[in-house]
Enzyme design. Structure first.
Site, PDB file in Angstrom:
ATOM      1  CG  HIS A  88      14.405  90.206 -95.609  1.00 18.98           C
ATOM      2  ND1 HIS A  88      13.996  91.510 -95.483  1.00 18.98           N
ATOM      3  CD2 HIS A  88      13.278  89.461 -95.739  1.00 18.98           C
ATOM      4  CE1 HIS A  88      12.666  91.553 -95.526  1.00 18.98           C
ATOM      5  NE2 HIS A  88      12.211  90.328 -95.691  1.00 18.98           N
ATOM      6  CB  CYS A 127      17.277  93.797 -93.391  1.00 24.19           C
ATOM      7  SG  CYS A 127      16.906  93.451 -95.133  1.00 24.19           S
ATOM      8  CG  HIS A 174      13.744  95.667 -96.334  1.00 18.09           C
ATOM      9  ND1 HIS A 174      14.160  94.400 -96.643  1.00 18.09           N
ATOM     10  CD2 HIS A 174      12.920  96.064 -97.337  1.00 18.09           C
ATOM     11  CE1 HIS A 174      13.601  94.030 -97.795  1.00 18.09           C
ATOM     12  NE2 HIS A 174      12.845  95.015 -98.237  1.00 18.09           N
ATOM     13  CG  MET A 234      14.428  94.129 -91.132  1.00 21.64           C
ATOM     14  SD  MET A 234      14.023  93.280 -92.684  1.00 21.64           S
ATOM     15  CE  MET A 234      14.196  91.578 -92.158  1.00 21.64           C
TER      16      MET A 234
END
Length: 164
Positions: free
Chosen positions: A77, A115, A118, A123
């Site tokens: 991440h 992120c 993601h 996210m």
């Protein structure tokens, strides 16, 4: 040979005292602003209370001058501001994957972040800095376009923005 009058010494002492007071006031102001700033932690997680691929907490309210430490609790991440979803004139940021990043927020407003690896899984997170939400309408407008790229959790960003 030059002679200094007693009055010259008195004037010089008054001027020096004035500069000393100004320097002390500036120093105390800086110390006070540093003393009242806070640090907050946001974890980057594979699983959390809002499901998979989340920031915790995902919604955060802080004051101008506070720092948020984004912690790579789980690997894979990063934390990065979302273009068009931060206050005008605010500095954007992009952290490296698997790396903690600290961001100090010097401008009031709403900041949406993601992120990057993601982002399609929504996210994302939201930080409200200061008392005003002057750019909230602009962030909500940008969120309409952003969430079209989400393959899961399409309503997550709207839910976070609704908490402000």
């Amino acid at each position: 040979m030059a002679y200094k009058l007693a009055s010259d010494n008195l004037i010089e002492a008054c001027v020096m005292k004035k500069y000393y007071r100004i320097l002390m006031a500036v120093g105390l102001s800086l110390a006070a602003s540093l003393a009242f700033s806070a640090e907050h932690e946001v974890q980057m997680l594979n699983n959390g209370s809002d499901g998979f691929m989340v920031f915790e907490p995902a919604v955060l309210s802080i004051e101008v001058g506070d720092t948020v430490n984004f912690v790579a609790t789980d690997m894979g991440h990063n934390a990065a501001s979302i273009e068009g979803m931060i206050p005008a004139g605010a500095a954007s940021w992009t952290g490296l994957n698997n790396t903690d990043i600290s961001v100090t927020f010097d401008k009031a407003g709403v900041y949406a972040y993601q992120c990057t690896p993601h982002a399609m899984m929504a996210m994302v997170g939201v930080i409200n800095v200061g008392q005003g939400k002057a750019n909230l309408a602009a962030v909500k407008t940008a969120a309409v376009s952003k969430k079209t790229s989400f393959v899961t959790n399409q309503d997550r960003l709207d839910g976070y923005l609704a908490q402000l």
